[in-house]
Design a protein around this motif. Sequence first.
Motif, mmCIF file in Angstrom:
data_model
loop_
_atom_site.group_PDB
_atom_site.id
_atom_site.type_symbol
_atom_site.label_atom_id
_atom_site.label_comp_id
_atom_site.label_asym_id
_atom_site.label_seq_id
_atom_site.Cartn_x
_atom_site.Cartn_y
_atom_site.Cartn_z
ATOM 1 N N SER A 223 21.068 53.079 150.201
ATOM 2 C CA SER A 223 22.416 53.611 149.924
ATOM 3 C C SER A 223 23.464 52.530 150.153
ATOM 4 C CB SER A 223 22.685 54.841 150.796
ATOM 5 O OG SER A 223 22.614 54.467 152.157
ATOM 6 N N GLY B 139 22.002 49.680 147.092
ATOM 7 C CA GLY B 139 21.523 50.127 145.781
ATOM 8 C C GLY B 139 20.082 49.684 145.568
ATOM 9 N N THR B 140 19.366 50.388 144.681
ATOM 10 C CA THR B 140 17.935 50.074 144.485
ATOM 11 C C THR B 140 17.772 48.744 143.752
ATOM 12 O OG1 THR B 140 17.918 51.273 142.390
ATOM 13 C CG2 THR B 140 17.301 52.515 144.355
ATOM 14 N N SER C 11 18.958 45.379 144.094
ATOM 15 C CA SER C 11 19.682 44.449 144.975
ATOM 16 C C SER C 11 18.679 43.485 145.599
ATOM 17 C CB SER C 11 20.381 45.237 146.087
ATOM 18 O OG SER C 11 19.403 45.929 146.870
ATOM 19 N N VAL D 174 22.549 50.712 135.772
ATOM 20 C CA VAL D 174 22.207 51.477 136.970
ATOM 21 C C VAL D 174 23.036 50.958 138.132
ATOM 22 C CG1 VAL D 174 20.318 52.212 138.485
ATOM 23 C CG2 VAL D 174 19.857 51.653 136.093
ATOM 24 N N GLU D 175 23.655 51.890 138.894
ATOM 25 C CA GLU D 175 24.422 51.488 140.078
ATOM 26 C C GLU D 175 25.429 50.388 139.744
ATOM 27 O OE1 GLU D 175 21.198 50.162 142.436
ATOM 28 O OE2 GLU D 175 20.309 52.145 142.640
ATOM 29 N N LYS E 245 25.033 47.984 137.913
ATOM 30 C CA LYS E 245 24.371 46.713 137.574
ATOM 31 C C LYS E 245 24.096 46.707 136.071
ATOM 32 C CE LYS E 245 23.498 45.439 141.994
ATOM 33 N NZ LYS E 245 23.660 46.717 142.722
#
Lengths: 407, 407
Positions: free
Chosen positions: A320, A323-324, A326, A358-359, A361
Amino acid sequence: MKAEIISIGTELLLGEIADTNSAYLASQLPSLGIDLHFISTVGDNQQRLVGTLQQAWQRSDVIIATGGLGPTQDDITREAIAELFHEEITIDPDLVKKFEDLFKHYKIDMPRSNIKQAGVIPSAQIIPNPRGTAPGWWIERDNRILITMPGPPREMQLMWANELLPKLQQRMGGTVILSKTLKTFGLTEARVDESVSPFLSAANPTLATYAKVDGIHLRITSKAQTTKEAQRLIAQREVDIRAILDDHIWGADFDTLESIVGASLTAKGLTLASMESYTGGLLANIITNVAGSSSYFKGGLVAYSDETRAGFGLDAQLISRHGTISAEIAEAMATAAREKLGAAIGLGLTAATGPTEVEGKPIGTIFVGIDDGQRRQSFARNYPGNRLQVKQRAVTSALFELRRILL
Amino acid sequence: MKAEIISIGTELLLGEIADTNSAYLASQLPSLGIDLHFISTVGDNQQRLVGTLQQAWQRSDVIIATGGLGPTQDDITREAIAELFHEEITIDPDLVKKFEDLFKHYKIDMPRSNIKQAGVIPSAQIIPNPRGTAPGWWIERDNRILITMPGPPREMQLMWANELLPKLQQRMGGTVILSKTLKTFGLTEARVDESVSPFLSAANPTLATYAKVDGIHLRITSKAQTTKEAQRLIAQREVDIRAILDDHIWGADFDTLESIVGASLTAKGLTLASMESYTGGLLANIITNVAGSSSYFKGGLVAYSDETRAGFGLDAQLISRHGTISAEIAEAMATAAREKLGAAIGLGLTAATGPTEVEGKPIGTIFVGIDDGQRRQSFARNYPGNRLQVKQRAVTSALFELRRILL
């Protein structure tokens, strides 16, 4: 020598299969010093095939025909060549015997239609086909050469490599032509071209660049009177190029990143485990395309949901926070893979593969994490492309960085 | 109408790139009722290109040329066509304006060389290129049609679909040609041919079979005066074929097994998790090639060593009793994947992929296990092929069986 390739088969004209044979043969001719002027594709129609052969016989010195040598009615290459030279086809008893033995070996009755494939004309020398019943022909007359080979690539390529390439090399005589391919990753083709541009215009050795899925390849081709001299020219140019592209070069000729990584893991007696998210198993899949990879690859984890990530031991707070997709998570994935699967090295890979970012990115953002027990490192990369291209590039990046660390 | 395709570019004659454009265009022509008689490939040599165009203009009604429309000196298709028709090339000011706006948009100075691409001859109608600067040409004279398109596939294919296919359909007039592809798995091509043989010789609709990695495809093509009638003919033949091949048929046209499985998981609100061994991640990779697969695919486990298998919860005794390549282990893998990754359905896949046989199981032995919480099932299959082919076939088998159960 002016050459022409003739691809025979109605299936090619219907677009049912792509003509990969012509590209393969075309890529073989430059190193022979043979200039390819035309590729002609024609269907299983005797009149049009004879016409195409006649034209080729008039305008080319070497004619290489593939296809139409099968046992069925619509395989007419032998008949068309016989018509071109006004010769009679006779059945070669030795070939018939060979076919019969082959079918006996497989305990199948030989279909009568196969006898057709034992047909030969006086001008033709028979070229054996270790992978099928259709032999090739070598015809040399009027200072011209006509070669026929079967259409199936695995039959054609072996016949070419074993029999016809050496025969042509001998006929071309004198000059030796050698080439070597250097493989790079991490630079655009424009960038590679720019940095080696002085060599791109050189006559001998020549240099050409090709964009491939695993990076930019550079092919050095040298021409000389002796093998030794041709090798010297290549070695010299290779030194020049390595001085410029340095550690962007990861391999040569038949190397693949997965085979190089596998070889150095084996040499060091190290084992590997992977965790990947959005590449969905492609990393593990490519690692295990190498025969024998089970001796160093322990296994892989594909984390495709939050529960799975948690189950694989990734800290929800860390996710969190970063982010996934990273550097932190790529490193955590490497460590989790290493520990959970009991390997010496853990490789983590996470990337934004689309369809949407995503996120925050952008699509094409890639993070590679590596944990070798002593040290955790991560690398950020970004490549354009669609979903499947980004998956491929992400995996190439991961293997490229792992190779660097293994050196 | 007799057609001929001309592929232009020295890179094709050097085998540096394969000519995919010709196969694409060839596959488009049958549905137009146009017969393709020749494909000719020629390099960036004006004399040979003009000669090839002249020959095509004499023997064909429709000539489709791709390549050689770039901005550089060696792009000579426009010049060659002008020479063929003895016409003058003039620069089209509207096109120049368009180029300048395009480059402005990307904030790049337009290279002067691009102006070359605005050249046009009186006979030619300009065909817009939404994906590049090289426009196409449509030339109609002496009851013949000559089309030129840029070489890059993504530019060529869009120009073809948007502009040239409709133009040709209109020119062909009258008859409507439609086709539909049915996709099967689990039968050899010989077996499929045999069972539908009466339809293979029918004139309308025609039927053709193709062997693909995901099974045998059957293409039905009908010709009629109205779309309604053409659709009726296809529907009728589809009924005949489905009656014979029944549940070997898994999809049609653009369906893929992974997209069908994904769609029915989504429709049923079910989630999926996988455990695979020797396929090394290919199963998870193919499942996640579908955009949006993260909504139903929880994740995957790649068990590539005994420790990993143990770590993933596979019972060592069960393994020693049945071997890692067995129905029992495939089922155990399905259950473990389901439970460990918290999915509604677990899919297990284990196969002997070579290089040597494993546990006395010949290369090509495949076991698929499925656990949906109510019931555990497994399926044994065997396919010939090399390491990569067996990996692919094993994954296709797994998705095919999962689809059957989801129905």
